[in-house]
Design a protein around this motif. Structure first.
Motif, mmCIF file in Angstrom:
data_model
loop_
_atom_site.group_PDB
_atom_site.id
_atom_site.type_symbol
_atom_site.label_atom_id
_atom_site.label_comp_id
_atom_site.label_asym_id
_atom_site.label_seq_id
_atom_site.Cartn_x
_atom_site.Cartn_y
_atom_site.Cartn_z
ATOM 1 N N LYS A 132 41.340 25.514 4.184
ATOM 2 C CA LYS A 132 39.888 26.153 4.644
ATOM 3 C C LYS A 132 40.095 26.390 5.876
ATOM 4 N N GLU A 134 37.387 27.781 9.092
ATOM 5 C CA GLU A 134 36.048 28.116 9.718
ATOM 6 C C GLU A 134 35.776 29.211 10.578
ATOM 7 N N VAL A 139 33.352 30.440 5.463
ATOM 8 C CA VAL A 139 34.392 29.656 5.376
ATOM 9 C C VAL A 139 35.463 30.651 4.666
#
Length: 279
Positions: A132, A134, A139
């Motif tokens: 992941k 940001e 995302v």
């Protein structure tokens, strides 16, 4: 010598093929409205049936004087293999380089409709883990090979400004990197698509040039799912709806042995089939 670049996106479930060209800032743009490639012979067809004609036409338009062209392809494995075979057999000396493009899926919807759970469910289905990152307004999830990327757009909130921000984020991603599919999530708990959402989904279809746009009905652990699907279909004709339960759901009910009744997850395979073409 500058090489042209073309992106081919196939949707075999709807017999559709779409084309994009890469401009100088390296953004993917739709072809001009007068492009011969936009004829129905090349767009309303299965790629496996029209690969030869499509590639000959692409070569004719974008590979003048054999300067070379890069073809970025998004479709099933079978379609990509046909692409390679056709180039080898029909246009072997035309300096055409093919690359199987990344699958890029945007997931959008109101807050708390299960977008993250859907991605986690697909992770579980394939036994992989996405990394992941940001970003501003979304995302990004990437697998280890970076062949599949999910873009979870920040949840749409009440207010025109919030809706516009979500759409602008989606549009920016679509223009800069291209999108293979857009999934709009609707919670089965509420079971409705508001006017704001209907307008948002229609804008996606009309303005972003993505061949695969679907609605995923999340959190489907109640009994009247088909009724909810029928209601949404009445509001949004032609858009496919996939009911899904991304994670098993423990009810408050007990079976005759006193054990908690659990509803098993379902629907993830259908979504994967639609997006990837195969499991």
């Amino acid at each position: 010598m500058v090489r042209n670049a073309i992106r081919i996106v196939c949707n075999s479930t709807k017999n559709k093929v779409m084309y994009f060209f890469r401009n100088k800032p390296k953004e993917w743009k739709e072809l001009p409205s007068d492009s011969p490639l936009l004829r129905s012979d090349y767009t309303n067809t299965l790629f496996v049936d029209s690969a030869k004609d499509i590639l000959i036409k692409i070569d004719e338009i974008y590979n003048i004087k054999n300067k070379g062209i890069d073809v970025f392809f998004e479709g099933t494995t079978e379609e990509y293999e046909i692409l390679l075979k056709t180039v080898e057999e029909v246009l072997p000396e035309r300096n055409i380089h093919c690359k199987e493009g990344k699958i890029k899926i945007a997931i959008v919807g109101k807050k708390s409709v299960g977008k993250s759970l859907l991605i986690e469910g697909i992770e579980s289905l394939y036994g992989i883990t996405y990394q992941k990152i940001e970003c501003d307004g979304y995302v990004r999830y990437s697998d280890n090979s970076d062949s599949v990327n999910f873009y979870e757009i920040a949840g749409i909130d009440i207010g025109k400004e919030k809706v516009e921000k979500a759409f602008d984020t989606l549009k920016k991603i679509s223009e800069e990197i291209g999108l293979s599919a857009i999934i709009y999530c609707v919670s089965a708990i509420t079971g409705k698509v508001e006017s704001m959402e209907k307008e948002f989904i229609l804008r996606i279809e009309n303005d972003l040039g993505v061949t695969k746009v679907i609605i995923v009905l999340t959190m489907c652990y109640m009994d009247d799912i088909q009724r909810i699907i029928d209601i949404i279909k009445n509001r949004l004709n032609e858009i496919e709806i996939f009911p899904v339960l991304s994670k098993e759901y423990k009810t408050c009910l007990k079976d005759k042995h006193g054990a908690t009744i659990v509803i098993e997850k379902f629907g993830l395979e259908d979504i994967s089939q639609f997006i990837f073409g195969e499991i």
